[in-house]
Design a protein around this motif. Structure first.
Motif, PDB file in Angstrom:
ATOM      1  N   GLU A  23       0.814  -1.215   0.000  1.00  0.00           N
ATOM      2  CA  GLU A  23       0.000   0.000   0.000  1.00  0.00           C
ATOM      3  C   GLU A  23       0.846   1.262   0.000  1.00  0.00           C
ATOM      4  N   ARG A  24       2.126   1.132   0.306  1.00  0.00           N
ATOM      5  CA  ARG A  24       3.010   2.307   0.335  1.00  0.00           C
ATOM      6  C   ARG A  24       3.338   2.815  -1.063  1.00  0.00           C
ATOM      7  N   ILE A  25       3.036   2.029  -2.087  1.00  0.00           N
ATOM      8  CA  ILE A  25       3.313   2.458  -3.452  1.00  0.00           C
ATOM      9  C   ILE A  25       2.112   3.249  -3.956  1.00  0.00           C
ATOM     10  N   ASP A  26       2.336   4.524  -4.249  1.00  0.00           N
ATOM     11  CA  ASP A  26       1.266   5.388  -4.742  1.00  0.00           C
ATOM     12  C   ASP A  26       0.724   4.863  -6.064  1.00  0.00           C
ATOM     13  N   GLY A  27      -0.580   4.863  -6.175  1.00  0.00           N
ATOM     14  CA  GLY A  27      -1.225   4.491  -7.418  1.00  0.00           C
ATOM     15  C   GLY A  27      -1.375   3.002  -7.644  1.00  0.00           C
ATOM     16  N   LEU A  28      -0.944   2.196  -6.689  1.00  0.00           N
ATOM     17  CA  LEU A  28      -1.099   0.752  -6.823  1.00  0.00           C
ATOM     18  C   LEU A  28      -2.513   0.401  -6.362  1.00  0.00           C
ATOM     19  N   GLY A  29      -3.375   0.093  -7.308  1.00  0.00           N
ATOM     20  CA  GLY A  29      -4.779  -0.137  -7.012  1.00  0.00           C
ATOM     21  C   GLY A  29      -5.051  -1.443  -6.294  1.00  0.00           C
ATOM     22  N   ASP A  30      -6.252  -1.549  -5.783  1.00  0.00           N
ATOM     23  CA  ASP A  30      -6.654  -2.727  -5.029  1.00  0.00           C
ATOM     24  C   ASP A  30      -6.568  -4.007  -5.859  1.00  0.00           C
ATOM     25  N   THR A  31      -6.994  -3.937  -7.115  1.00  0.00           N
ATOM     26  CA  THR A  31      -6.980  -5.128  -7.967  1.00  0.00           C
ATOM     27  C   THR A  31      -5.557  -5.581  -8.230  1.00  0.00           C
ATOM     28  N   TYR A  32      -4.703  -4.654  -8.593  1.00  0.00           N
ATOM     29  CA  TYR A  32      -3.289  -4.953  -8.864  1.00  0.00           C
ATOM     30  C   TYR A  32      -2.657  -5.552  -7.616  1.00  0.00           C
ATOM     31  N   ARG A  33      -2.854  -4.888  -6.473  1.00  0.00           N
ATOM     32  CA  ARG A  33      -2.281  -5.349  -5.204  1.00  0.00           C
ATOM     33  C   ARG A  33      -2.807  -6.736  -4.849  1.00  0.00           C
ATOM     34  N   SER A  34      -4.089  -6.959  -5.037  1.00  0.00           N
ATOM     35  CA  SER A  34      -4.676  -8.253  -4.729  1.00  0.00           C
ATOM     36  C   SER A  34      -4.076  -9.360  -5.593  1.00  0.00           C
ATOM     37  N   ARG A  35      -3.884  -9.068  -6.863  1.00  0.00           N
ATOM     38  CA  ARG A  35      -3.278 -10.059  -7.760  1.00  0.00           C
ATOM     39  C   ARG A  35      -1.860 -10.393  -7.333  1.00  0.00           C
ATOM     40  N   LEU A  36      -1.098  -9.382  -6.951  1.00  0.00           N
ATOM     41  CA  LEU A  36       0.265  -9.626  -6.485  1.00  0.00           C
ATOM     42  C   LEU A  36       0.263 -10.450  -5.207  1.00  0.00           C
ATOM     43  N   GLU A  37      -0.604 -10.078  -4.276  1.00  0.00           N
ATOM     44  CA  GLU A  37      -0.678 -10.811  -3.013  1.00  0.00           C
ATOM     45  C   GLU A  37      -1.073 -12.261  -3.241  1.00  0.00           C
ATOM     46  N   ASN A  38      -1.968 -12.508  -4.175  1.00  0.00           N
ATOM     47  CA  ASN A  38      -2.367 -13.882  -4.491  1.00  0.00           C
ATOM     48  C   ASN A  38      -1.206 -14.683  -5.073  1.00  0.00           C
ATOM     49  N   ALA A  39      -0.237 -13.984  -5.659  1.00  0.00           N
ATOM     50  CA  ALA A  39       0.943 -14.639  -6.216  1.00  0.00           C
ATOM     51  C   ALA A  39       2.078 -14.724  -5.191  1.00  0.00           C
ATOM     52  N   GLY A  40       1.800 -14.299  -3.955  1.00  0.00           N
ATOM     53  CA  GLY A  40       2.805 -14.372  -2.901  1.00  0.00           C
ATOM     54  C   GLY A  40       3.700 -13.154  -2.811  1.00  0.00           C
ATOM     55  N   ILE A  41       3.368 -12.104  -3.532  1.00  0.00           N
ATOM     56  CA  ILE A  41       4.130 -10.855  -3.487  1.00  0.00           C
ATOM     57  C   ILE A  41       3.318  -9.895  -2.634  1.00  0.00           C
ATOM     58  N   ASP A  42       3.655  -9.839  -1.339  1.00  0.00           N
ATOM     59  CA  ASP A  42       2.817  -9.043  -0.448  1.00  0.00           C
ATOM     60  C   ASP A  42       3.582  -8.010   0.381  1.00  0.00           C
ATOM     61  N   SER A  43       4.805  -7.721  -0.034  1.00  0.00           N
ATOM     62  CA  SER A  43       5.561  -6.675   0.638  1.00  0.00           C
ATOM     63  C   SER A  43       6.417  -5.944  -0.392  1.00  0.00           C
TER      64      SER A  43
END
Length: 81
Positions: A23-43
């Motif tokens: 969430e610290r990255i400006d402009g990173l939307g919920d959908t994009y972030r959710s997709r990354l987190e689902n791929a194990g990229i959550d930090s």
């Protein structure tokens, strides 16, 4: 504030660890972030060390956008070091 709400906030802060959450990255939307987190990229650390190809595939975005996000995460980490 209710006890349940406080517990939820505590759990969220714990999950964010030292504040290096995506969430610290400006402009990173919920959908994009959710997709990354689902791929194990959550930090930020995960994103900064990820291969842009993997980020592009996980987030279903163009390679150039993924490269930019990996670079943003790297810059954010450097500025917080």
């Amino acid at each position: 504030m209710s006890q349940e709400t406080e517990s939820e906030e505590d759990a969220e802060m714990e999950a964010e660890g030292d504040g290096q959450h995506l969430e610290r990255i400006d402009g990173l939307g919920d959908t994009y972030r959710s997709r990354l987190e689902n791929a194990g990229i959550d930090s930020l650390e995960d994103l900064a060390s990820a291969e842009p190809d993997d980020v592009a595939e996980a987030a279903n975005v163009p390679q150039t956008r993924a490269e930019g996000r990996v670079e943003e995460a790297s810059e954010e980490q450097r500025s917080n070091a």
